[in-house]
Design an enzyme around this catalytic site. Structure first.
Site, mmCIF file in Angstrom:
data_model
loop_
_atom_site.group_PDB
_atom_site.id
_atom_site.type_symbol
_atom_site.label_atom_id
_atom_site.label_comp_id
_atom_site.label_asym_id
_atom_site.label_seq_id
_atom_site.Cartn_x
_atom_site.Cartn_y
_atom_site.Cartn_z
ATOM 1 N N LYS A 92 0.833 -1.208 0.000
ATOM 2 C CA LYS A 92 0.000 0.000 0.000
ATOM 3 C C LYS A 92 0.865 1.254 0.000
ATOM 4 C CE LYS A 92 -4.247 -1.792 1.981
ATOM 5 N NZ LYS A 92 -5.118 -1.843 3.129
ATOM 6 N N LYS A 107 -8.747 -10.828 -7.173
ATOM 7 C CA LYS A 107 -9.750 -11.132 -6.150
ATOM 8 C C LYS A 107 -10.866 -10.096 -6.218
ATOM 9 C CE LYS A 107 -9.328 -10.927 -1.484
ATOM 10 N NZ LYS A 107 -8.819 -11.082 -0.130
ATOM 11 N N LYS A 163 -13.351 -4.703 -2.290
ATOM 12 C CA LYS A 163 -14.026 -3.406 -2.111
ATOM 13 C C LYS A 163 -13.318 -2.345 -2.934
ATOM 14 C CE LYS A 163 -15.051 -3.997 2.787
ATOM 15 N NZ LYS A 163 -13.765 -4.106 3.489
HETATM 16 P P1 AMP Z 1 -11.661 -6.748 3.153
HETATM 17 O O1 AMP Z 1 -12.889 -6.460 2.351
HETATM 18 O O2 AMP Z 1 -10.448 -6.960 2.291
HETATM 19 O O3 AMP Z 1 -11.454 -5.754 4.286
HETATM 20 O O4 AMP Z 1 -11.873 -8.173 3.839
HETATM 21 C C1 AMP Z 1 -12.844 -8.427 4.831
HETATM 22 C C2 AMP Z 1 -12.994 -9.938 4.957
HETATM 23 O O5 AMP Z 1 -13.594 -10.478 3.770
HETATM 24 C C3 AMP Z 1 -11.662 -10.685 5.132
HETATM 25 O O6 AMP Z 1 -11.870 -11.748 6.060
HETATM 26 C C4 AMP Z 1 -11.363 -11.255 3.784
HETATM 27 O O7 AMP Z 1 -10.591 -12.449 3.833
HETATM 28 C C5 AMP Z 1 -12.770 -11.509 3.206
HETATM 29 N N1 AMP Z 1 -12.747 -11.329 1.740
HETATM 30 C C6 AMP Z 1 -12.538 -10.149 1.087
HETATM 31 N N2 AMP Z 1 -12.582 -10.344 -0.253
HETATM 32 C C7 AMP Z 1 -12.819 -11.667 -0.452
HETATM 33 C C8 AMP Z 1 -12.964 -12.488 -1.618
HETATM 34 N N3 AMP Z 1 -12.910 -11.980 -2.857
HETATM 35 N N4 AMP Z 1 -13.200 -13.810 -1.448
HETATM 36 C C9 AMP Z 1 -13.269 -14.341 -0.197
HETATM 37 N N5 AMP Z 1 -13.135 -13.635 0.942
HETATM 38 C C10 AMP Z 1 -12.910 -12.309 0.827
#
Ligand code: AMP
Length: 350
Positions: A136, A217, A220
């Site tokens: 980042k 992936k 957000k």
């Molecule tokens: P984040 O949105 O990156 O802050 O992630 C929040 C939670 O959602 C974390 O536990 C991530 O591992 C899970 N997560 C985020 N994106 C994915 C994805 N594309 N597939 C599976 N799990 C996800």
């Protein structure tokens, strides 16, 4: 409990109340969601559903990590709106506020209080080594100091509640290891203070990929809007996104993540929604059109009740705010106890 008839009971707080290690109490699990964007299907399948699904077996704490959202350039009104939206969605997905704790990180000041004490136990090199900081910080022009100390705040989040288990994806495992290192060092230097947390890596870790670029992936931030199914997307938008999902030139439906990642992603999403294995499900469809039709139906079947419940809850934001305030209040006693132990151990007068 409906928003209008809700009475916020202060049940024997399942989570965040009493301190001390598991034994006298159940296994305690903690998850934070960062209000930096709208929640999507990856969040639901990878993080929300597993934690909501185990809330009657484990003491569950979910917090909206608004302080973490400030570690990168942010818009104040957006962070505030997303915090409320994510809290509302957590309730809409079935998090039971009488059973589990749901609160906003900044409304429990002990997070920042413990953060400082842990900063005094962490080396600069340790924080600097974190892969997410490196990634980042190269992407940003102006790097905030808080981005460097982010994993120390995360350690405080975890240790504050005597957490036993933290469900983490691979991307967060290094941060959890730091939390363990900090806790171990603090306990060794100043006396037993913190419960040692462990990672709960999901047995099947659905990793939902961007529909228009299956090498990325679904996220957000960073993934494309067209390839991300947001939990509040209307049905016609879900349909359009799935129908435009990248597949490959082959004609038959088969599960081969390496050579056919787009189709594999669709099969994995389908399997996560309806059960079964991606390979087994592949045999049921003769064309991509058929498979995509099934994915639309399955995703819509999963998201529709959540969307409807969210609409209902969003009519009464006062209710959601009361749940959050009640959650912070119920978390406070245990958090104060942890901070007191840490302050005494480290040599502060209290
Ligand atoms: P984040 O949105 O990156 O802050 O992630 C929040 C939670 O959602 C974390 O536990 C991530 O591992 C899970 N997560 C985020 N994106 C994915 C994805 N594309 N597939 C599976 N799990 C996800």
């Amino acid at each position: 409990m409906t928003p209008t008839t809700a009475t916020l009971t202060t049940n024997p707080a399942p989570a965040g109340a009493g301190g001390g290690p598991a034994g006298a109490r159940g296994i305690r699990r903690l998850t934070g969601l960062k209000p930096t964007g709208h929640l999507h299907l990856g969040n639901l399948l990878g993080a929300i559903r597993p934690i909501v699904g185990t809330q009657y077996r484990a003491e569950t704490i979910v917090f909206l990590a608004d302080l973490h959202a400030l570690t990168v350039p942010h818009e104040p009104a957006r962070v505030r709106a997303l915090t409320l939206e994510q809290a509302t969605l957590m309730l809409a997905t079935g998090l039971d506020p009488d059973r589990s704790l749901l609160y906003v990180q900044s409304q429990l000041p002990q997070h920042t209080e413990l953060h400082y004490l842990l900063e005094c136990t962490t080396g600069y090199g340790e924080a600097h080594r974190m892969i997410q900081f490196r990634e980042k910080s190269t992407a940003e022009q102006q790097v905030r100091l808080s981005l460097l100390s982010y994993p120390v705040l995360m350690a405080a989040d975890i240790l504050l509640h005597d957490t036993d288990e933290v469900p983490v994806g691979n991307d967060q495992n290094q941060h959890l290891e730091l939390a363990r290192a900090v806790a171990g060092r603090f306990n060794a230097q100043y006396g037993q203070t913190f419960t040692m947390p462990r990672a709960a890596l999901p047995e099947v870790s659905p990793r939902v990929m961007d529909l228009s670029d299956p090498a990325r992936k679904m996220g957000k931030t960073g993934s494309s809007d067209a390839g991300t199914i947001f939990l509040l997307d209307p049905p016609e938008v879900i349909r359009r996104k799935v129908q435009r999902a990248v597949t490959d030139p082959g004609r038959t439906v088969g599960y081969d993540p390496r050579r056919r990642p787009g189709v594999a992603n669709l099969l994995e999403i389908l399997a996560a929604c309806v059960g079964g294995s991606p390979t087994g499900l592949a045999a049921d469809y003769r064309s991509y059109a058929q498979l995509k039709g099934a994915v639309v139906e399955a995703v819509e079947g999963l998201l529709r009740p959540i969307r409807l419940r969210h609409t209902e809850l969003a009519r009464d934001p006062g209710y959601v705010r009361r749940v959050l305030a009640d959650g912070a209040e119920r978390a406070r006693e245990g958090a104060e106890d942890t901070v007191y132990r840490a302050k005494r151990a480290i040599g502060l007068l209290c």
